[in-house]
Design an enzyme around this catalytic site. Sequence first.
Site, PDB file in Angstrom:
ATOM      1  N   ALA A  16       0.810  -1.223   0.000  1.00  0.00           N
ATOM      2  CA  ALA A  16       0.000   0.000   0.000  1.00  0.00           C
ATOM      3  C   ALA A  16       0.841   1.270   0.000  1.00  0.00           C
ATOM      4  CB  ALA A  16      -0.945   0.001   1.191  1.00  0.00           C
ATOM      5  N   ARG A  21       9.942   7.271  -2.727  1.00  0.00           N
ATOM      6  CA  ARG A  21      11.368   7.311  -3.051  1.00  0.00           C
ATOM      7  C   ARG A  21      11.639   6.934  -4.516  1.00  0.00           C
ATOM      8  NH1 ARG A  21      12.999   4.088   2.388  1.00  0.00           N
ATOM      9  NH2 ARG A  21      10.837   3.401   2.089  1.00  0.00           N
ATOM     10  N   GLY A  86       1.694   2.664   8.332  1.00  0.00           N
ATOM     11  CA  GLY A  86       2.863   1.846   8.649  1.00  0.00           C
ATOM     12  C   GLY A  86       2.616   0.376   8.381  1.00  0.00           C
ATOM     13  N   ARG A 444       3.692   1.647 -66.072  1.00  0.00           N
ATOM     14  CA  ARG A 444       4.704   2.706 -66.153  1.00  0.00           C
ATOM     15  C   ARG A 444       4.712   3.244 -67.583  1.00  0.00           C
ATOM     16  NH1 ARG A 444       9.352  -1.855 -66.179  1.00  0.00           N
ATOM     17  NH2 ARG A 444       9.420  -2.118 -68.423  1.00  0.00           N
TER      18      ARG A 444
HETATM   19  C1  UD1 Z   1      10.743  -2.340   6.324  1.00  0.00           C
HETATM   20  C2  UD1 Z   1      10.986  -2.788   7.772  1.00  0.00           C
HETATM   21  C3  UD1 Z   1      12.483  -2.951   7.996  1.00  0.00           C
HETATM   22  C4  UD1 Z   1      13.023  -3.965   7.019  1.00  0.00           C
HETATM   23  C5  UD1 Z   1      12.697  -3.584   5.574  1.00  0.00           C
HETATM   24  C6  UD1 Z   1      13.051  -4.751   4.675  1.00  0.00           C
HETATM   25  C7  UD1 Z   1       9.207  -1.867   9.179  1.00  0.00           C
HETATM   26  C8  UD1 Z   1       8.847  -0.797  10.135  1.00  0.00           C
HETATM   27  N1  UD1 Z   1      10.441  -1.798   8.661  1.00  0.00           N
HETATM   28  O1  UD1 Z   1      11.354  -1.076   6.147  1.00  0.00           O
HETATM   29  O2  UD1 Z   1      12.717  -3.395   9.341  1.00  0.00           O
HETATM   30  O3  UD1 Z   1      14.429  -4.103   7.190  1.00  0.00           O
HETATM   31  O4  UD1 Z   1      11.284  -3.322   5.424  1.00  0.00           O
HETATM   32  O5  UD1 Z   1      12.958  -4.429   3.317  1.00  0.00           O
HETATM   33  O6  UD1 Z   1       8.411  -2.727   8.927  1.00  0.00           O
HETATM   34  N2  UD1 Z   1       3.518  -0.670   3.364  1.00  0.00           N
HETATM   35  C9  UD1 Z   1       2.155  -0.720   3.417  1.00  0.00           C
HETATM   36  N3  UD1 Z   1       1.511   0.169   4.223  1.00  0.00           N
HETATM   37  C10 UD1 Z   1       2.155   1.082   4.978  1.00  0.00           C
HETATM   38  C11 UD1 Z   1       3.565   1.116   4.920  1.00  0.00           C
HETATM   39  C12 UD1 Z   1       4.227   0.232   4.102  1.00  0.00           C
HETATM   40  O7  UD1 Z   1       1.513  -1.529   2.760  1.00  0.00           O
HETATM   41  O8  UD1 Z   1       1.488   1.836   5.697  1.00  0.00           O
HETATM   42  C13 UD1 Z   1       4.224  -1.613   2.490  1.00  0.00           C
HETATM   43  C14 UD1 Z   1       5.043  -0.927   1.428  1.00  0.00           C
HETATM   44  O9  UD1 Z   1       4.291  -0.762   0.233  1.00  0.00           O
HETATM   45  C15 UD1 Z   1       6.220  -1.878   1.242  1.00  0.00           C
HETATM   46  C16 UD1 Z   1       6.322  -2.617   2.556  1.00  0.00           C
HETATM   47  O10 UD1 Z   1       5.120  -2.371   3.262  1.00  0.00           O
HETATM   48  O11 UD1 Z   1       5.984  -2.796   0.188  1.00  0.00           O
HETATM   49  C17 UD1 Z   1       7.506  -2.145   3.396  1.00  0.00           C
HETATM   50  O12 UD1 Z   1       7.401  -0.747   3.620  1.00  0.00           O
HETATM   51  P1  UD1 Z   1       8.656   0.226   3.433  1.00  0.00           P
HETATM   52  O13 UD1 Z   1       8.186   1.601   3.673  1.00  0.00           O
HETATM   53  O14 UD1 Z   1       9.353  -0.066   2.195  1.00  0.00           O
HETATM   54  O15 UD1 Z   1       9.537  -0.234   4.697  1.00  0.00           O
HETATM   55  P2  UD1 Z   1      11.108  -0.138   4.864  1.00  0.00           P
HETATM   56  O16 UD1 Z   1      11.450   1.244   5.279  1.00  0.00           O
HETATM   57  O17 UD1 Z   1      11.796  -0.699   3.714  1.00  0.00           O
HETATM   58 CA    CA Z   2      11.149  -1.369   1.719  1.00  0.00          CA
END
Ligand code: UD1
Ligand code: CA
Length: 481
Positions: A16, A21, A86, A444
Site C-alpha cells: 500500500a 522514493r 505503517g 509505367r
Molecule cells: C521495512 C521494515 C524494515 C526492514 C525492511 C526490509 C518496518 C517498520 N520496517 O522497512 O525493518 O528491514 O522493510 O525491506 O516494517 N507498506 C504498506 N503500508 C504502509 C507502509 C508500508 O503496505 O502503511 C508496504 C510498502 O508498500 C512496502 C512494505 O510495506 O511494500 C515495506 O514498507 P517500506 O516503507 O518499504 O519499509 P522499509 O522502510 O523498507
Molecule cells: Ca522497503
Amino acid sequence: MAEVAHHSFTAVILAAGRGTRFRSKHTRTKVMFPLAGVPMVEHILETLHGMSPEQIIIVVNEDVKSEIAEKYGTLFDLVVQEPQLGTGDALATAMPSVNDDVEKVLVLPGDVPLVTEKALRDLLDASEGSDAALLTFTPPELKGYGRVKVEDGFVTGIVEEVDADAVERQIDEVNSGIYAINRRWVDTALDRAREEFGTENRKGEYYLTDIVKFLRTRPLHYEPAHDLMGINDRAQLNDAGDVIQQRLLVKHARSGVTFVRANTSYVEARVRIGRDTTILPGTVLRGETVIGDDCEIGPMAYIEDSRLGDGCKVLCSRLTGVKAEEGVTIGPYANLRPGCNVEETAKIGNFVELKKATVGAGSKVSHLSYIGDAKIGKNTNIGAGTITCNYDGFAKHRTIIGDGVFIGSNNTLVAPIEIGDGAYTAAGSTLTKDVPPDALGVGRGRQENKEGYAAKFREKHSRKAESNDKTGDKQGKGNER
Ligand code: UD1
Ligand code: CA
C-alpha cells in the site's frame, strides 16, 4: 527427494505504500514497477503460486486498487489501507480477511521481489514449534534496514535504522520484512504492539517490527543476501535487475541456450528459449517472446512478444508481435511490427518494414520494402523497393499477392489490390488495378530513346563554356572552376 512439509497459510503482501522514493509522477505504488519486464509484485505472486497458499491477500492503496484488480482479477483478495499508517497497520488492515482456519500468516513486503520459494518454505518450517519465524540476512549495505537483535536463539527486537543508536547500527543482521506467524497470535501481537508502542518512533508509524516483542520469533538467517534485498528506490531496482538477469541467464544457459557475451543481452522473465539456440551480443528479448530450438538471434536483435519457430535467424532487427515459423531469416535491419506472420523458410531482408502482413512459405522480401496490411502467398518474390500503398489518409486497404508471384523492383502497389497466382509485374510499376493470375502487370510509361541527343547536349554546353572563358580573359579575371 526429501518430503516437502505442507503448511496451510495465508500470504499477505504489503503493497500500500506510495513508493515516494521512486520519485515517479505517474505510478502510485512501486510494486507495479517492472523488474525483468514483470511487475515486482507479480514475481512474488509467481513464487507463491508454487507453494499453494490457501489465500493471497494484497494490501493496496486506493490509487492503484483498480489497476491491480483489473490486472489480477479475482485471483487474490485486495484490501485497501488508507491512509498508510505503517507496516503494522497494513497487516492489521488485512487480518479481518484472513481465513480463521489457516495455520499461518506469511507476511511479505511487496518490495522484496527476489525472495525464492526455498527461502519461504524454509521460513515456514522454521516457524514450527514457535510463534513466528523471521527471515534475516546480512546485506553488503546495511543502510535502510531494521537491525535484528537476537538472544538465546530468539528475536528480542528489531530497531529501524532511523531509531537505532550507534551500537545498534553496527548489528549486521537485518530484517527482510518476511515473517511466518502462527495465525492464532497475529491479532493479539498487533493489538499489544499498537497499545504499547503506538507510533512512538522516528517515522511516526505503526511498525510491524514491534510484534516480535510479543511473539517467540525464530530468526532464520538466509543466504545469498541479494535474494532478500528490499527495493525502496530506482537505484535498488537497478541492483535487483542485475540479480534477476544473472538468474535468468544462468537458467537459460543450464537448459541448453548458448549466450555469446551473456552480460550484453537483456532477457525478460517470461521469455522462453529453445535448446541449442545462440543469443549473440546486444540482444533484447522481451515480454511473452518464445524462441525455438537451433536459432541464431542477434547480434543486436530486439524481439518483443513474438514467437519464432526452430532454426530461425534474426540479425540486427526489431520484431514486435510477430510470428515466424521454422527456418525464417530476418535482417539485417528489418522492422517487423505487430500482426506479422512469416511462414516457414521465408526471408525478410535488409531495410524491410512489415506491418500486419503475412509472408507465405518460401517467399522473399529481400530489400528496401514496406509491406503493410498485406498477404503474400508462397514462393513469391518481392523485388527491391516495393511499397504497398495501404493508406489513403482515411482508411487502410489490403494488398493480396498470390503464390509464385514475381513483383518487379520498385513497384508501388496501390491498395486495395490483388495480384493473382503466378503473375509478373514489371519493374518500376505503379499498379492500381488487380493483375490476373499468370499475367504481366505493367504500370509505367513506355521507354523512348532519342538517338544522339546526349552527344548534342554535351556539345552545346561545351561551346557555351568556351565563350564564357574568353569574355572572362578580356576582363582580366580568372575564371576559376
Ligand atoms: C521495512 C521494515 C524494515 C526492514 C525492511 C526490509 C518496518 C517498520 N520496517 O522497512 O525493518 O528491514 O522493510 O525491506 O516494517 N507498506 C504498506 N503500508 C504502509 C507502509 C508500508 O503496505 O502503511 C508496504 C510498502 O508498500 C512496502 C512494505 O510495506 O511494500 C515495506 O514498507 P517500506 O516503507 O518499504 O519499509 P522499509 O522502510 O523498507
Ligand atoms: Ca522497503
